[in-house]
Design an enzyme around this catalytic site. Structure first.
Site, PDB file in Angstrom:
ATOM      1  N   GLU A  46       0.890  -1.120  -0.021  1.00 19.07           N
ATOM      2  CA  GLU A  46       0.019  -0.318   0.033  1.00 19.07           C
ATOM      3  C   GLU A  46       0.805   1.323  -0.082  1.00 19.07           C
ATOM      4  O   GLU A  46       1.504   1.387   1.064  1.00 19.07           O
ATOM      5  CB  GLU A  46      -0.751  -0.187   1.327  1.00 19.07           C
ATOM      6  CG  GLU A  46      -1.794   1.067   1.343  1.00 19.07           C
ATOM      7  CD  GLU A  46      -2.645   1.482  -0.058  1.00 19.07           C
ATOM      8  OE1 GLU A  46      -3.287   0.657  -0.445  1.00 19.07           O
ATOM      9  OE2 GLU A  46      -2.141   2.720  -0.477  1.00 19.07           O
ATOM     10  N   SER A  47       0.805   1.816  -1.082  1.00 13.03           N
ATOM     11  CA  SER A  47       1.761   2.996  -1.415  1.00 13.03           C
ATOM     12  C   SER A  47       1.468   4.357  -0.260  1.00 13.03           C
ATOM     13  O   SER A  47       2.595   4.890   0.189  1.00 13.03           O
ATOM     14  CB  SER A  47       1.849   3.826  -2.613  1.00 13.03           C
ATOM     15  OG  SER A  47       0.231   4.098  -2.915  1.00 13.03           O
ATOM     16  N   CYS A  77       3.672  -2.714  -8.631  1.00 14.43           N
ATOM     17  CA  CYS A  77       2.463  -2.356  -8.099  1.00 14.43           C
ATOM     18  C   CYS A  77       2.505  -1.249  -7.102  1.00 14.43           C
ATOM     19  O   CYS A  77       3.001  -0.012  -7.580  1.00 14.43           O
ATOM     20  CB  CYS A  77       1.658  -3.426  -7.410  1.00 14.43           C
ATOM     21  SG  CYS A  77      -0.166  -3.095  -7.305  1.00 14.43           S
ATOM     22  N   ILE A 135      -3.608  -6.408  -8.565  1.00 10.78           N
ATOM     23  CA  ILE A 135      -4.530  -6.273  -7.496  1.00 10.78           C
ATOM     24  C   ILE A 135      -4.609  -4.816  -6.777  1.00 10.78           C
ATOM     25  O   ILE A 135      -3.603  -4.284  -6.544  1.00 10.78           O
ATOM     26  CB  ILE A 135      -3.602  -7.032  -6.088  1.00 10.78           C
ATOM     27  CG1 ILE A 135      -3.478  -8.492  -6.618  1.00 10.78           C
ATOM     28  CG2 ILE A 135      -4.586  -6.797  -5.032  1.00 10.78           C
ATOM     29  CD1 ILE A 135      -2.379  -9.221  -5.683  1.00 10.78           C
ATOM     30  N   ARG A 136      -5.764  -4.188  -7.036  1.00 12.64           N
ATOM     31  CA  ARG A 136      -5.935  -2.808  -6.924  1.00 12.64           C
ATOM     32  C   ARG A 136      -4.615  -2.096  -7.477  1.00 12.64           C
ATOM     33  O   ARG A 136      -4.025  -1.102  -6.810  1.00 12.64           O
ATOM     34  CB  ARG A 136      -6.031  -2.706  -5.345  1.00 12.64           C
ATOM     35  CG  ARG A 136      -7.368  -3.168  -4.674  1.00 12.64           C
ATOM     36  CD  ARG A 136      -7.469  -2.720  -3.401  1.00 12.64           C
ATOM     37  NE  ARG A 136      -6.375  -3.236  -2.442  1.00 12.64           N
ATOM     38  CZ  ARG A 136      -6.348  -4.802  -2.053  1.00 12.64           C
ATOM     39  NH1 ARG A 136      -7.125  -5.327  -2.510  1.00 12.64           N
ATOM     40  NH2 ARG A 136      -5.317  -4.970  -1.440  1.00 12.64           N
ATOM     41  N   HIS A 176       2.177  -8.278 -10.479  1.00 13.08           N
ATOM     42  CA  HIS A 176       2.947  -9.112  -9.225  1.00 13.08           C
ATOM     43  C   HIS A 176       3.635 -10.237  -9.694  1.00 13.08           C
ATOM     44  O   HIS A 176       3.276 -11.499  -9.336  1.00 13.08           O
ATOM     45  CB  HIS A 176       2.154  -9.217  -8.074  1.00 13.08           C
ATOM     46  CG  HIS A 176       1.599  -8.194  -7.364  1.00 13.08           C
ATOM     47  ND1 HIS A 176       2.261  -7.625  -6.350  1.00 13.08           N
ATOM     48  CD2 HIS A 176       0.246  -7.577  -7.617  1.00 13.08           C
ATOM     49  CE1 HIS A 176       1.349  -6.585  -6.025  1.00 13.08           C
ATOM     50  NE2 HIS A 176       0.181  -6.683  -6.769  1.00 13.08           N
ATOM     51  N   GLU A 178       6.137 -11.662  -8.607  1.00 13.46           N
ATOM     52  CA  GLU A 178       6.757 -12.390  -7.400  1.00 13.46           C
ATOM     53  C   GLU A 178       5.590 -13.415  -6.753  1.00 13.46           C
ATOM     54  O   GLU A 178       5.723 -14.108  -5.995  1.00 13.46           O
ATOM     55  CB  GLU A 178       7.031 -11.344  -6.460  1.00 13.46           C
ATOM     56  CG  GLU A 178       5.861 -10.745  -5.661  1.00 13.46           C
ATOM     57  CD  GLU A 178       5.515  -9.415  -6.298  1.00 13.46           C
ATOM     58  OE1 GLU A 178       5.764  -9.241  -7.650  1.00 13.46           O
ATOM     59  OE2 GLU A 178       4.766  -8.794  -5.785  1.00 13.46           O
TER      60      GLU A 178
HETATM   61  N1  GLN Z   1      -3.434   0.248  -4.498  1.00 17.57           N
HETATM   62  C1  GLN Z   1      -2.297  -0.215  -3.398  1.00 17.57           C
HETATM   63  C2  GLN Z   1      -1.147   1.505  -3.447  1.00 17.57           C
HETATM   64  O1  GLN Z   1      -2.162   2.348  -3.549  1.00 17.57           O
HETATM   65  C3  GLN Z   1      -1.363  -0.977  -4.559  1.00 17.57           C
HETATM   66  C4  GLN Z   1      -1.775  -2.422  -4.383  1.00 17.57           C
HETATM   67  C5  GLN Z   1      -0.817  -3.389  -4.613  1.00 17.57           C
HETATM   68  O2  GLN Z   1       0.460  -3.186  -4.462  1.00 17.57           O
HETATM   69  N2  GLN Z   1      -1.225  -4.364  -4.773  1.00 17.57           N
HETATM   70  O3  GLN Z   1      -0.254   1.293  -3.082  1.00 17.57           O
END
Ligand code: GLN
Length: 197
Positions: A46-47, A77, A135-136, A176, A178
């Protein structure tokens, strides 16, 4: 020796992928640990959280400086978001490491398709397309002159969206590798680090 930024996110999966490629890899949380590695992976996660923790652990400046000095970095991501010079739909207080001259949109694929899988062919990586897991995930909406587009979504409603880029020693993907056991992207990065060394 490749570090994996271990503030938050899927650190262990990247460490495993890197060592499977024959690289040495270790988690990096502190400036002294950063100084001991030749390259860095910024994991998915999550950034917004990573941004906060980068300040708390006093890692923002050292990482930004190493990037400016040419250290190879691969971000997946959330890691892609942390490498971007511009983020859309981010939190107003989130900040990255000013790496790749690009604009990314956070959570771009939308709530309907929070997570999905699609084929992605990467320039410079022969063989089958990647079975890419999103993923998101962010996508890339703009790239600067020095940025090479390596891959786009191959099929589905988001087809042709840019999801992999490279600018010199900096590499980023929305997906991803990984998580799927496909080592080709980590190998590509390890080769990049070796060539530089
Ligand atoms: N939505 C996440 C973000 O804003 C990133 C999602 C992820 O790394 N799988 O960082």
């Amino acid at each position: 020796m490749i570090g994996v930024l271990a503030l938050q996110g899927d650190v262990r999966e990247h460490l495993r992928s890197l060592t499977s490629c024959g690289a040495q890899a270790r988690p990096v949380r502190r400036p002294a640990e950063l100084a001991a590695v030749d390259a860095l992976v910024i994991p998915g996660g999550e950034s917004t959280t990573m941004s906060k923790l980068a300040d708390i652990f006093e890692m923002r400046e050292p990482i930004t400086e190493r990037i400016a000095a040419g250290m190879p970095v691969y971000g997946s991501c959330a890691g892609m978001i942390m490498l971007a010079t511009e983020v859309l739909d981010g939190r107003p207080d989130q900040r990255g490491f000013d790496g790749i001259d690009m604009t990314v949109r956070r959570n771009a694929f939308g709530r309907q398709v929070d997570s999905f899988e699609a084929p992605v062919r990467l320039a410079g990586v022969p063989g089958e397309p990647f079975h890419a897991v999103f993923i998101r995930a962010p996508w890339v909406e703009r790239v600067g002159d020095g940025v090479e587009v390596l891959g786009r979504v191959g099929a589905g409603p988001a087809a042709d969206r840019v999801v992999a880029v490279r600018q010199g020693n900096l590499l980023a993907t929305s997906f991803h590798p990984e998580l799927t056991g496909d080592l080709r992207l980590h190998r590509y990065f390890v080769d990049l680090v070796r060539d530089r060394g």
